[in-house]
Design a protein around this motif. Structure first.
Motif, mmCIF file in Angstrom:
data_model
loop_
_atom_site.group_PDB
_atom_site.id
_atom_site.type_symbol
_atom_site.label_atom_id
_atom_site.label_comp_id
_atom_site.label_asym_id
_atom_site.label_seq_id
_atom_site.Cartn_x
_atom_site.Cartn_y
_atom_site.Cartn_z
ATOM 1 N N PRO A 164 0.836 -1.203 0.000
ATOM 2 C CA PRO A 164 0.000 0.000 0.000
ATOM 3 C C PRO A 164 0.870 1.251 0.000
ATOM 4 N N ILE A 165 0.443 2.293 -0.697
ATOM 5 C CA ILE A 165 1.205 3.549 -0.756
ATOM 6 C C ILE A 165 1.363 4.139 0.647
ATOM 7 N N GLU A 166 0.393 3.891 1.512
ATOM 8 C CA GLU A 166 0.448 4.427 2.872
ATOM 9 C C GLU A 166 1.654 3.907 3.656
ATOM 10 N N GLN A 167 2.282 2.848 3.177
ATOM 11 C CA GLN A 167 3.420 2.265 3.875
ATOM 12 C C GLN A 167 4.750 2.521 3.165
ATOM 13 N N ILE A 168 4.739 3.424 2.204
ATOM 14 C CA ILE A 168 5.894 3.605 1.333
ATOM 15 C C ILE A 168 7.171 3.960 2.092
ATOM 16 N N GLN A 169 7.058 4.720 3.174
ATOM 17 C CA GLN A 169 8.252 5.176 3.891
ATOM 18 C C GLN A 169 8.990 4.027 4.570
ATOM 19 N N GLN A 170 8.347 2.875 4.678
ATOM 20 C CA GLN A 170 8.982 1.728 5.317
ATOM 21 C C GLN A 170 10.045 1.066 4.432
ATOM 22 N N TYR A 171 10.021 1.373 3.145
ATOM 23 C CA TYR A 171 10.839 0.612 2.205
ATOM 24 C C TYR A 171 11.995 1.407 1.599
ATOM 25 N N PHE A 172 12.170 2.643 2.056
ATOM 26 C CA PHE A 172 13.241 3.477 1.508
ATOM 27 C C PHE A 172 13.860 4.306 2.627
ATOM 28 N N PHE A 173 15.163 4.496 2.540
ATOM 29 C CA PHE A 173 15.840 5.346 3.503
ATOM 30 C C PHE A 173 15.451 6.808 3.277
ATOM 31 N N PRO A 174 15.539 7.658 4.301
ATOM 32 C CA PRO A 174 15.324 9.095 4.101
ATOM 33 C C PRO A 174 16.281 9.640 3.043
ATOM 34 N N ASN A 175 15.793 10.537 2.208
ATOM 35 C CA ASN A 175 16.590 11.212 1.182
ATOM 36 C C ASN A 175 17.172 10.260 0.141
ATOM 37 N N SER A 176 16.544 9.115 -0.056
ATOM 38 C CA SER A 176 17.110 8.132 -0.987
ATOM 39 C C SER A 176 16.439 8.113 -2.350
ATOM 40 N N VAL A 177 15.306 8.819 -2.488
ATOM 41 C CA VAL A 177 14.548 8.810 -3.734
ATOM 42 C C VAL A 177 14.695 10.152 -4.437
ATOM 43 N N ASP A 178 14.980 10.121 -5.726
ATOM 44 C CA ASP A 178 15.200 11.351 -6.490
ATOM 45 C C ASP A 178 13.912 11.964 -7.024
ATOM 46 N N ALA A 179 12.955 11.129 -7.391
ATOM 47 C CA ALA A 179 11.716 11.646 -7.980
ATOM 48 C C ALA A 179 10.604 10.631 -7.800
ATOM 49 N N ILE A 180 9.381 11.143 -7.818
ATOM 50 C CA ILE A 180 8.180 10.313 -7.714
ATOM 51 C C ILE A 180 7.236 10.680 -8.848
ATOM 52 N N TRP A 181 6.788 9.677 -9.577
ATOM 53 C CA TRP A 181 5.797 9.856 -10.629
ATOM 54 C C TRP A 181 4.454 9.296 -10.150
#
Length: 234
Positions: A94-111
């Motif tokens: 679920p999108i609501e849990q997205i922060q569980q799968y990535f470190f802070p400041n680790s994603v460059d962009a979201i589409w």
């Protein structure tokens, strides 16, 4: 149809590029891709056409499609495997849990491409550009990370612009009628299954790109609700 869905659910369990609500995934992306290239997400990716399309265009980036529907992810994941695209992966959660799968400041962009616009006001908090979700994205995006929205829903387009203005976010691109523009980039023109369905029947595609460069105080969510009630952006 139900049998086909069950078959696809079983098949994606064997796909090396699909991860289903995995534990400790944040530290495993580098190992999976075997590089430290920029990381780009497509949220509510559906069949993954944008994830795969972006990966074809920009092999120097890593792309991850995120969706809860495993039978939809199956299509994009299989295409990536068949085309030997090593810079593509899919995450079933679920999108609501997205922060569980990535470190802070680790994603460059979201589409966010052709999500459910959740047209009823009572469902506004389910819109993927609602501050409730943007706060989650802020936890994983780099400080200069960009959110891209492509939609055929004028309601979601106007709602997102209201959010951008209310919270003072940096607007980078704004196309009320994307395909009428003359300065389009290849990534603007990737078409998904849901775009081609033309569900909104608005005869135009809307596109926004913006940075989450400000804090998003929860107190303003009440003001947002009042604005969409008054100005009809619902």
């Amino acid at each position: 149809m139900a049998h086909k869905k069950l078959q696809r659910f079983q098949e994606i369990k064997t796909f090396p590029n699909v991860f289903e609500m995995p534990e400790n995934m944040a530290q495993r992306w580098t190992k999976h891709f075997n590089n430290q290239h920029p990381l780009v997400l497509e949220l509510a990716c559906g069949k993954g056409e944008y994830t795969v399309g972006l990966a074809r265009l920009y092999p120097e980036n890593n792309y991850i499609g995120v969706d809860i529907k495993g039978n939809r992810i199956w299509r994009g994941a299989l295409t990536a495997l068949n085309e030997d695209l090593h810079n593509v992966a899919f995450l079933r959660t679920p999108i609501e849990q997205i922060q569980q799968y990535f470190f802070p400041n680790s994603v460059d962009a979201i589409w966010i491409t052709f999500p459910d616009p959740q047209l009823r006001l009572s469902k506004a908090k389910k819109r993927l550009t609602h501050p409730r979700f943007l706060r989650l994205y802020q936890q994983i995006l780099q400080p200069n990370g960009v959110v891209y929205l492509k939609t055929d829903s004028p309601n979601l387009y106007q709602f997102t612009k209201t959010v951008i203005n209310l919270f003072g976010l940096e607007l980078l691109q704004d196309y009320d009628n994307l395909y009428a523009a003359t300065n389009l980039l290849p990534e603007h023109t990737i078409k998904t299954h849901y775009e081609q369905l033309d569900i909104a029947q608005s005869n135009r595609i809307h596109f926004l790109a913006f940075k989450l460069n400000q804090t998003l105080p929860i107190e303003k969510d009440v003001e947002l609700k009042k604005l969409i009630e008054i100005h009809g952006t619902d």
